[in-house]
Design a protein around this motif. Sequence first.
Motif, short mmCIF file in Angstrom:
data_model
loop_
_atom_site.label_atom_id
_atom_site.label_comp_id
_atom_site.label_asym_id
_atom_site.label_seq_id
_atom_site.Cartn_x
_atom_site.Cartn_y
_atom_site.Cartn_z
N SER A 37 8.33 -14.55 8.78
CA SER A 37 9.16 -13.46 9.33
C SER A 37 9.31 -12.27 8.40
N CYS A 38 8.37 -12.05 7.51
CA CYS A 38 8.36 -10.83 6.69
C CYS A 38 6.95 -10.59 6.18
N ASN A 39 6.67 -9.35 5.82
CA ASN A 39 5.35 -8.99 5.31
C ASN A 39 5.18 -9.48 3.88
N LEU A 40 3.94 -9.83 3.54
CA LEU A 40 3.61 -10.30 2.19
C LEU A 40 2.54 -9.40 1.61
N THR A 41 2.79 -8.90 0.39
CA THR A 41 1.81 -8.11 -0.35
C THR A 41 1.56 -8.81 -1.67
N MET A 42 0.28 -8.98 -1.99
CA MET A 42 -0.11 -9.60 -3.26
C MET A 42 -1.10 -8.68 -3.95
N ILE A 66 -3.58 -7.88 0.52
CA ILE A 66 -3.93 -8.26 -0.85
C ILE A 66 -4.66 -7.09 -1.49
N ASN A 67 -4.07 -6.58 -2.58
CA ASN A 67 -4.59 -5.41 -3.29
C ASN A 67 -5.10 -5.82 -4.67
N ILE A 86 -4.44 -9.49 8.39
CA ILE A 86 -4.86 -9.67 7.00
C ILE A 86 -5.62 -8.41 6.60
N THR A 87 -5.21 -7.78 5.49
CA THR A 87 -5.93 -6.63 4.95
C THR A 87 -6.27 -6.93 3.50
N ILE A 88 -7.55 -6.84 3.18
CA ILE A 88 -8.04 -7.10 1.83
C ILE A 88 -8.51 -5.77 1.23
N ASN A 89 -7.84 -5.34 0.16
CA ASN A 89 -8.19 -4.09 -0.53
C ASN A 89 -8.61 -4.41 -1.95
N GLY A 90 -9.75 -5.04 -2.09
CA GLY A 90 -10.26 -5.36 -3.41
C GLY A 90 -9.93 -6.78 -3.85
N VAL A 119 -11.51 -6.16 5.78
CA VAL A 119 -11.94 -6.23 4.38
C VAL A 119 -12.43 -4.84 4.01
N ASN A 120 -11.60 -4.10 3.25
CA ASN A 120 -11.98 -2.75 2.83
C ASN A 120 -12.89 -2.79 1.61
N SER A 121 -12.72 -3.79 0.78
CA SER A 121 -13.55 -3.97 -0.40
C SER A 121 -13.19 -5.32 -1.01
N ALA A 122 -14.19 -6.10 -1.37
CA ALA A 122 -13.92 -7.39 -2.00
C ALA A 122 -15.22 -8.08 -2.36
N SER A 123 -15.11 -9.03 -3.27
CA SER A 123 -16.18 -9.96 -3.55
C SER A 123 -15.68 -11.32 -3.06
N ILE A 124 -16.34 -11.86 -2.02
CA ILE A 124 -15.87 -13.09 -1.38
C ILE A 124 -16.98 -14.13 -1.36
#
Length: 180
Positions: A37-42, A66-67, A86-90, A119-124
């Motif tokens: 019930s809340c946003n999570l930023t890591m 995730i930044n 889900i948003t992945i920024n690096g 996925v805006n940018s990442a190594s996965i």
Amino acid sequence: IYAEDCKYVTIILAGGSQNYLADSNTNGENGAIRVRSCNLTMGGKGSLTIKANKKHGISNTKELTINGGSYNITSVGHGIYGKQKITINGGKYSIYSARSAFKSGDNEVGNEYIGSITVNSASIYAKCNTNGFNSYGTVDIINGKITVYADGKGINVMPAPIGVRAFKLVEEISDFFDKN
């Protein structure tokens, strides 16, 4: 880590830090990191190793962003689950999961198939028993180096054909599109 009914939660991995988190297979929640019930930023410049013995590695019922940072996740459920988005920024991700590496949305009664993965940018690097990216909505891959070994599909979008948009050719994804 558990949080519920708040505006947002922020987890920062301090530069150079090496962090470890594990849950037991008998805990009452469904994630080593579980935010409801809340946003999570890591993010940050440190690393986080997660051993999820109950269900998901990182689990959030709203928006998960995730930044950066380095994540090594081993999970008996999904590696990273964000019900709405889900948003992945690096960052760098190594995910070993019994289900999907990344999952967004759900098909619960009354749910309108919300869910998106960007996925805006990442190594996965992901090795999983179902799908690499699993969404009830959209999957957008803008940039990154992505390697997925999946027993299911590399990218699975339901209900099809809502959308998969790959803006830059990723280097390797097994079963990138299943045309069925």
